[in-house]
Design a protein around this motif. Structure first.
Motif, PDB file in Angstrom:
ATOM      1  N   GLU A 116       0.780  -1.257  -0.108  1.00 11.67           N
ATOM      2  CA  GLU A 116       0.005  -0.033   0.068  1.00 11.67           C
ATOM      3  C   GLU A 116       0.785   1.011   0.140  1.00 11.67           C
ATOM      4  O   GLU A 116       0.577   2.392  -0.739  1.00 11.67           O
ATOM      5  N   GLU A 117       1.903   1.336   0.661  1.00 10.47           N
ATOM      6  CA  GLU A 117       2.686   2.286   0.857  1.00 10.47           C
ATOM      7  C   GLU A 117       3.649   2.818  -0.639  1.00 10.47           C
ATOM      8  O   GLU A 117       3.762   3.888  -1.037  1.00 10.47           O
ATOM      9  N   LEU A 118       3.335   1.648  -1.473  1.00 12.33           N
ATOM     10  CA  LEU A 118       3.897   1.935  -2.646  1.00 12.33           C
ATOM     11  C   LEU A 118       2.819   2.182  -3.942  1.00 12.33           C
ATOM     12  O   LEU A 118       3.033   2.429  -5.221  1.00 12.33           O
ATOM     13  N   GLY A 119       1.682   2.537  -3.225  1.00 14.76           N
ATOM     14  CA  GLY A 119       0.585   3.078  -4.286  1.00 14.76           C
ATOM     15  C   GLY A 119      -0.405   1.916  -5.008  1.00 14.76           C
ATOM     16  O   GLY A 119      -1.133   2.303  -5.855  1.00 14.76           O
ATOM     17  N   VAL A 120      -0.274   0.657  -4.238  1.00 16.51           N
ATOM     18  CA  VAL A 120      -1.106  -0.245  -4.978  1.00 16.51           C
ATOM     19  C   VAL A 120      -1.837  -0.970  -3.740  1.00 16.51           C
ATOM     20  O   VAL A 120      -1.558  -1.139  -2.675  1.00 16.51           O
ATOM     21  N   LYS A 121      -3.099  -1.266  -4.437  1.00 11.83           N
ATOM     22  CA  LYS A 121      -4.197  -1.676  -3.275  1.00 11.83           C
ATOM     23  C   LYS A 121      -3.837  -3.446  -3.135  1.00 11.83           C
ATOM     24  O   LYS A 121      -3.561  -4.165  -3.986  1.00 11.83           O
ATOM     25  N   ALA A 122      -3.824  -3.579  -1.891  1.00 18.01           N
ATOM     26  CA  ALA A 122      -3.681  -5.335  -1.394  1.00 18.01           C
ATOM     27  C   ALA A 122      -4.524  -5.583  -0.301  1.00 18.01           C
ATOM     28  O   ALA A 122      -4.852  -4.906   0.394  1.00 18.01           O
ATOM     29  N   VAL A 123      -4.773  -6.792  -0.474  1.00 15.10           N
ATOM     30  CA  VAL A 123      -5.512  -7.670   0.513  1.00 15.10           C
ATOM     31  C   VAL A 123      -5.026  -8.719   1.142  1.00 15.10           C
ATOM     32  O   VAL A 123      -4.470  -9.940   0.362  1.00 15.10           O
ATOM     33  N   GLY A 124      -4.795  -8.976   2.428  1.00 14.55           N
ATOM     34  CA  GLY A 124      -4.333 -10.251   3.133  1.00 14.55           C
ATOM     35  C   GLY A 124      -5.378 -11.103   3.474  1.00 14.55           C
ATOM     36  O   GLY A 124      -6.337 -10.775   4.123  1.00 14.55           O
ATOM     37  N   GLN A 157     -11.991 -18.575  -6.589  1.00 12.62           N
ATOM     38  CA  GLN A 157     -12.789 -17.496  -7.162  1.00 12.62           C
ATOM     39  C   GLN A 157     -12.541 -16.335  -6.187  1.00 12.62           C
ATOM     40  O   GLN A 157     -12.557 -15.210  -6.914  1.00 12.62           O
ATOM     41  N   ILE A 158     -12.177 -16.351  -5.037  1.00 14.62           N
ATOM     42  CA  ILE A 158     -11.729 -15.161  -4.268  1.00 14.62           C
ATOM     43  C   ILE A 158     -10.473 -14.307  -4.802  1.00 14.62           C
ATOM     44  O   ILE A 158     -10.594 -13.253  -4.823  1.00 14.62           O
ATOM     45  N   LEU A 159      -9.575 -15.256  -5.270  1.00 15.72           N
ATOM     46  CA  LEU A 159      -8.489 -14.554  -5.833  1.00 15.72           C
ATOM     47  C   LEU A 159      -8.741 -13.743  -7.157  1.00 15.72           C
ATOM     48  O   LEU A 159      -8.360 -12.552  -7.670  1.00 15.72           O
ATOM     49  N   PHE A 160      -9.699 -14.545  -8.198  1.00 18.59           N
ATOM     50  CA  PHE A 160      -9.986 -13.768  -9.288  1.00 18.59           C
ATOM     51  C   PHE A 160     -10.980 -12.539  -9.126  1.00 18.59           C
ATOM     52  O   PHE A 160     -10.768 -11.527  -9.772  1.00 18.59           O
ATOM     53  N   ASP A 161     -11.667 -12.707  -7.875  1.00 20.63           N
ATOM     54  CA  ASP A 161     -12.401 -11.655  -7.847  1.00 20.63           C
ATOM     55  C   ASP A 161     -11.403 -10.341  -7.227  1.00 20.63           C
ATOM     56  O   ASP A 161     -11.862  -9.055  -7.606  1.00 20.63           O
ATOM     57  N   MET A 162     -10.591 -10.659  -6.322  1.00 18.18           N
ATOM     58  CA  MET A 162      -9.769  -9.524  -6.078  1.00 18.18           C
ATOM     59  C   MET A 162      -8.936  -9.119  -7.347  1.00 18.18           C
ATOM     60  O   MET A 162      -8.844  -7.778  -7.148  1.00 18.18           O
TER      61      MET A 162
END
Length: 298
Positions: A116-124, A157-162
């Motif tokens: 996130e600090e590098l400007g990309v959205k991520a989800v753990g 599926q959750i990975l594709f959705d993200m």
């Protein structure tokens, strides 16, 4: 020539060299298994996250699958317990499983923050989320080693959705069995199973070795690329042993399962992912299917 201009031209040449690889893998999925020294060293950790974030920004669809073995062992020790392994697998009682889930969750969120600090959205997430990783109890040489899971099914599926919503997924290797009990999963195996399930073009293993050797004591025997058939022959001939054997098996399994390229890279080398994917020389060892055209081996 002005020194500054000369340096700028060298940078431009690097970008031009990278261009065909950016075009080739645009919108393709790459799974990065992240662990080892690259995870425990703060500077190397930053380099890995920079690499994966750059892949995302130039059009790849990366997924990070991370381990956390050293951190788990450290926290287990803090509770007064000693980490125990059988055939390379952590003996995981209920208390150790609780610690492992806590530590892996913490690692995951730390990686999210760095991305996130590098400007990309991520989800753990973990394999428990949306029932992504289903497991059964795994035995080691017939011995019960506790809450250690063997993957039986992956629902991606959750990975594709993200990814479709422009998020970078960061996955902790934890799954559920049919009774919804929580199990720890070997991160290498989780990365392999996920790469196959999402139809990844590339699977990258960051390790603490340069790559694959026919004879580890002979550095001239380094293998920069190898077909799965030749890799399986190395295994059957007994030329590969120790910690490299299960990793090599995961590499061949992934290619047999439809992953186009699998790479073993030295995570101790700064920006090893970018060097492998975006330069003509590359580094590490690449595994490919026997039917691939040799002129298009990258």
């Amino acid at each position: 020539m002005d020194q500054g201009l000369d340096e700028a031209q060298r940078k431009a040449e690097v970008l031009i060299e990278a261009l065909p690889y950016i075009q080739k893998f645009n919108r393709k999925i790459i799974v990065v298994k992240y662990g080892g020294s690259a995870m425990s060293d703060e500077e190397l950790q930053r380099h890995v996250i920079q690499d994966v974030t750059l892949l995302k920004l130039v059009g790849f669809k990366p997924i990070i699958v991370h381990g956390g073995g050293k951190a788990i062992s450290s926290w287990v020790k803090k509770t007064g317990k000693e980490a125990k392994f059988i055939n390379g697998l952590r003996v995981t009682d209920a208390e150790t499983m609780e610690i492992a889930e806590m530590v892996l969750g913490r690692v995951s969120k730390n990686l999210v923050t760095m991305v996130e600090e590098l400007g990309v959205k991520a989800v753990g997430i973990s394999g428990k989320d949306s029932g992504m990783l289903k497991v059964k109890k795994r035995l080691s040489g017939g011995q019960d080693i506790g809450y250690v899971g063997e993957i039986t099914k992956v629902d991606p599926q959750i990975l594709f959705d993200m990814m479709n919503n422009d998020y970078l997924p960061i996955v902790a290797p934890i799954g559920l069995d049919d009774q919804f009990k929580t199990y720890n999963i070997n991160a290498d195996e989780a990365a392999c199973a996920i790469a196959k399930a999402v139809g990844a073009d590339k699977l990258v293993y960051l390790t603490d070795v340069e790559g694959l050797y026919r004879d580890f004591e002979d550095k001239s025997s380094f293998i920069s690329r190898i077909s799965v058939t030749d890799a399986e022959k190395l295994i059957s001939d007994g030329l590969i042993g120790g910690g490299m054997l299960p990793k090599l098996s995961n590499c061949t399994d992934a290619v047999r399962g439809g992953v186009k390229r699998v790479h073993i890279l030295d995570g101790r080398v700064p920006h090893s992912i970018l060097l492998e994917i975006f330069t003509n020389k590359g580094n590490g060892t690449m595994f490919y299917d026997d039917t691939d055209q040799l002129e298009d081996i990258r």
